[in-house]
Scaffold this motif. Structure first.
Motif, PDB file in Angstrom:
ATOM      1  N   ILE A 267     -21.959 -35.034   7.863  1.00 38.33           N
ATOM      2  CA  ILE A 267     -22.885 -34.938   6.726  1.00 38.33           C
ATOM      3  C   ILE A 267     -23.955 -33.888   7.012  1.00 38.33           C
ATOM      4  O   ILE A 267     -24.291 -33.064   6.151  1.00 38.33           O
ATOM      5  N   VAL A 268     -24.480 -33.905   8.234  1.00 36.57           N
ATOM      6  CA  VAL A 268     -25.503 -32.938   8.637  1.00 36.57           C
ATOM      7  C   VAL A 268     -24.959 -31.513   8.508  1.00 36.57           C
ATOM      8  O   VAL A 268     -25.624 -30.631   7.943  1.00 36.57           O
ATOM      9  N   ASN A 269     -23.757 -31.290   9.023  1.00 35.80           N
ATOM     10  CA  ASN A 269     -23.163 -29.941   8.958  1.00 35.80           C
ATOM     11  C   ASN A 269     -23.003 -29.466   7.524  1.00 35.80           C
ATOM     12  O   ASN A 269     -23.312 -28.313   7.210  1.00 35.80           O
ATOM     13  N   ILE A 270     -22.516 -30.338   6.665  1.00 34.70           N
ATOM     14  CA  ILE A 270     -22.317 -29.969   5.253  1.00 34.70           C
ATOM     15  C   ILE A 270     -23.665 -29.660   4.592  1.00 34.70           C
ATOM     16  O   ILE A 270     -23.805 -28.654   3.879  1.00 34.70           O
ATOM     17  N   ALA A 271     -24.655 -30.489   4.842  1.00 37.91           N
ATOM     18  CA  ALA A 271     -25.982 -30.276   4.249  1.00 37.91           C
ATOM     19  C   ALA A 271     -26.605 -28.974   4.747  1.00 37.91           C
ATOM     20  O   ALA A 271     -27.203 -28.221   3.964  1.00 37.91           O
ATOM     21  N   LEU A 272     -26.441 -28.691   6.035  1.00 36.89           N
ATOM     22  CA  LEU A 272     -27.019 -27.455   6.575  1.00 36.89           C
ATOM     23  C   LEU A 272     -26.299 -26.220   6.041  1.00 36.89           C
ATOM     24  O   LEU A 272     -26.933 -25.188   5.801  1.00 36.89           O
ATOM     25  N   ARG A 273     -24.994 -26.317   5.851  1.00 33.43           N
ATOM     26  CA  ARG A 273     -24.268 -25.189   5.247  1.00 33.43           C
ATOM     27  C   ARG A 273     -24.756 -24.956   3.818  1.00 33.43           C
ATOM     28  O   ARG A 273     -24.927 -23.819   3.388  1.00 33.43           O
ATOM     29  N   SER A 274     -24.986 -26.045   3.101  1.00 30.53           N
ATOM     30  CA  SER A 274     -25.518 -25.918   1.736  1.00 30.53           C
ATOM     31  C   SER A 274     -26.919 -25.314   1.762  1.00 30.53           C
ATOM     32  O   SER A 274     -27.246 -24.451   0.931  1.00 30.53           O
ATOM     33  N   ALA A 275     -27.741 -25.754   2.703  1.00 26.33           N
ATOM     34  CA  ALA A 275     -29.101 -25.203   2.829  1.00 26.33           C
ATOM     35  C   ALA A 275     -29.039 -23.708   3.130  1.00 26.33           C
ATOM     36  O   ALA A 275     -29.806 -22.922   2.555  1.00 26.33           O
ATOM     37  N   ALA A 276     -28.130 -23.303   3.996  1.00 27.85           N
ATOM     38  CA  ALA A 276     -27.977 -21.879   4.315  1.00 27.85           C
ATOM     39  C   ALA A 276     -27.528 -21.101   3.073  1.00 27.85           C
ATOM     40  O   ALA A 276     -27.994 -19.978   2.833  1.00 27.85           O
ATOM     41  N   SER A 277     -26.661 -21.699   2.278  1.00 29.35           N
ATOM     42  CA  SER A 277     -26.222 -21.044   1.029  1.00 29.35           C
ATOM     43  C   SER A 277     -27.393 -20.901   0.064  1.00 29.35           C
ATOM     44  O   SER A 277     -27.571 -19.849  -0.558  1.00 29.35           O
ATOM     45  N   TYR A 278     -28.180 -21.955  -0.067  1.00 30.34           N
ATOM     46  CA  TYR A 278     -29.362 -21.874  -0.930  1.00 30.34           C
ATOM     47  C   TYR A 278     -30.325 -20.800  -0.428  1.00 30.34           C
ATOM     48  O   TYR A 278     -30.924 -20.077  -1.221  1.00 30.34           O
ATOM     49  N   PHE A 279     -30.466 -20.712   0.869  1.00 38.42           N
ATOM     50  CA  PHE A 279     -31.326 -19.684   1.449  1.00 38.42           C
ATOM     51  C   PHE A 279     -30.796 -18.301   1.085  1.00 38.42           C
ATOM     52  O   PHE A 279     -31.544 -17.433   0.634  1.00 38.42           O
ATOM     53  N   ASP A 280     -29.493 -18.101   1.271  1.00 45.01           N
ATOM     54  CA  ASP A 280     -28.882 -16.804   0.963  1.00 45.01           C
ATOM     55  C   ASP A 280     -29.013 -16.442  -0.519  1.00 45.01           C
ATOM     56  O   ASP A 280     -29.102 -15.268  -0.863  1.00 45.01           O
ATOM     57  N   GLU A 281     -29.036 -17.464  -1.382  1.00 37.30           N
ATOM     58  CA  GLU A 281     -29.185 -17.250  -2.827  1.00 37.30           C
ATOM     59  C   GLU A 281     -30.655 -17.197  -3.258  1.00 37.30           C
ATOM     60  O   GLU A 281     -30.943 -17.052  -4.447  1.00 37.30           O
ATOM     61  N   ALA A 282     -31.562 -17.364  -2.314  1.00 41.27           N
ATOM     62  CA  ALA A 282     -33.009 -17.405  -2.579  1.00 41.27           C
ATOM     63  C   ALA A 282     -33.402 -18.607  -3.440  1.00 41.27           C
ATOM     64  O   ALA A 282     -34.382 -18.567  -4.183  1.00 41.27           O
ATOM     65  N   SER A 283     -32.651 -19.694  -3.336  1.00 42.78           N
ATOM     66  CA  SER A 283     -32.977 -20.950  -4.045  1.00 42.78           C
ATOM     67  C   SER A 283     -33.727 -21.871  -3.083  1.00 42.78           C
ATOM     68  O   SER A 283     -33.276 -22.960  -2.752  1.00 42.78           O
ATOM     69  N   TYR A 284     -34.882 -21.420  -2.633  1.00 41.99           N
ATOM     70  CA  TYR A 284     -35.624 -22.093  -1.568  1.00 41.99           C
ATOM     71  C   TYR A 284     -36.095 -23.496  -1.939  1.00 41.99           C
ATOM     72  O   TYR A 284     -36.190 -24.358  -1.066  1.00 41.99           O
ATOM     73  N   SER A 285     -36.373 -23.724  -3.200  1.00 42.07           N
ATOM     74  CA  SER A 285     -36.900 -25.033  -3.609  1.00 42.07           C
ATOM     75  C   SER A 285     -35.864 -26.152  -3.449  1.00 42.07           C
ATOM     76  O   SER A 285     -36.226 -27.328  -3.426  1.00 42.07           O
ATOM     77  N   LYS A 286     -34.594 -25.808  -3.330  1.00 40.66           N
ATOM     78  CA  LYS A 286     -33.545 -26.821  -3.167  1.00 40.66           C
ATOM     79  C   LYS A 286     -33.381 -27.254  -1.706  1.00 40.66           C
ATOM     80  O   LYS A 286     -32.770 -28.288  -1.437  1.00 40.66           O
ATOM     81  N   ILE A 287     -33.915 -26.501  -0.789  1.00 36.22           N
ATOM     82  CA  ILE A 287     -33.698 -26.762   0.640  1.00 36.22           C
ATOM     83  C   ILE A 287     -34.362 -28.058   1.122  1.00 36.22           C
ATOM     84  O   ILE A 287     -33.728 -28.819   1.850  1.00 36.22           O
ATOM     85  N   PRO A 288     -35.610 -28.358   0.755  1.00 33.83           N
ATOM     86  CA  PRO A 288     -36.223 -29.595   1.279  1.00 33.83           C
ATOM     87  C   PRO A 288     -35.430 -30.865   0.988  1.00 33.83           C
ATOM     88  O   PRO A 288     -35.370 -31.761   1.832  1.00 33.83           O
ATOM     89  N   LYS A 289     -34.789 -30.957  -0.181  1.00 27.96           N
ATOM     90  CA  LYS A 289     -33.996 -32.146  -0.496  1.00 27.96           C
ATOM     91  C   LYS A 289     -32.822 -32.275   0.458  1.00 27.96           C
ATOM     92  O   LYS A 289     -32.464 -33.375   0.877  1.00 27.96           O
ATOM     93  N   LEU A 290     -32.222 -31.147   0.809  1.00 29.67           N
ATOM     94  CA  LEU A 290     -31.111 -31.185   1.763  1.00 29.67           C
ATOM     95  C   LEU A 290     -31.603 -31.559   3.152  1.00 29.67           C
ATOM     96  O   LEU A 290     -30.916 -32.255   3.899  1.00 29.67           O
ATOM     97  N   GLU A 291     -32.797 -31.107   3.497  1.00 29.37           N
ATOM     98  CA  GLU A 291     -33.352 -31.455   4.807  1.00 29.37           C
ATOM     99  C   GLU A 291     -33.624 -32.952   4.884  1.00 29.37           C
ATOM    100  O   GLU A 291     -33.447 -33.577   5.932  1.00 29.37           O
TER     101      GLU A 291
END
Length: 176
Positions: free
Chosen positions: A105-129
């Motif tokens: 679960i952690v790996n999947i969430a972190l990959r999603s967070a990295a994707s959001y980062f790459d897309e500049a969708s920073y506001s979505k990252i805290p929920k994944l964290e």
């Protein structure tokens, strides 16, 4: 002779850490210190950021990139480590399987967070964290692991939570 070797090693570590900290400009070092003071292990946080930054004047995005990539790397290594432990597991197998599920679960969430980062969708990252922190909580550490005096997942969970907290702090800085 042995004392000289210990002394030289100690001095080398001090010099290396001083040089690493000197790499950052004053403003960047203050930024790193501000982030790390909000974590449970200031020294570890600072070491991660200073070791992995490639510019003496990092932006918040540089800090986020370093934090996310380190969290991804650490999580993948933890997952591999759990797999190694499972190969010879006995009574602790169900607990280790829960840890394996948690770190998946952690790996999947972190990959999603990295994707959001790459897309500049920073506001979505805290929920994944937050999701990462909850998943790490699934990996209970109240069991014995043969060959270890202390369950090695205790330290891995601790570090994962520090990295998660770092990413959350920096993503909030970027979003605001």
């Amino acid at each position: 002779m042995k004392m000289n070797r210990i002394l030289w090693t100690f001095l080398a570590v001090i010099v290396a850490f001083s040089v690493a900290e000197a790499f950052l400009d004053r403003k960047a070092q203050q930024l790193v210190n501000g982030i790390c003071k909000k974590t449970t292990d200031t020294k570890y946080c600072s070491e991660v950021l200073v070791k992995n930054l490639v510019t003496p004047t990092p932006s918040n995005k540089d800090l986020m990139n370093v934090t996310l990539r380190e969290a991804e790397r650490f999580s993948a290594n933890a997952n591999f480590f759990i797999g190694t432990l499972l190969r010879n597991a006995g009574d602790e197998r169900p607990d280790l399987q829960m840890c394996a599920a948690a770190y998946t679960i952690v790996n999947i969430a972190l990959r999603s967070a990295a994707s959001y980062f790459d897309e500049a969708s920073y506001s979505k990252i805290p929920k994944l964290e937050d999701k990462v922190a909850k998943a790490v909580g699934i990996c209970k550490t109240d069991f014995n692991v043969p060959g270890y005096k202390i369950n090695p997942m205790i330290e891995r969970n601790r570090v994962m939570l520090i990295l998660t907290n770092m990413a959350k702090i920096v993503s909030q800085m970027i979003s605001s």
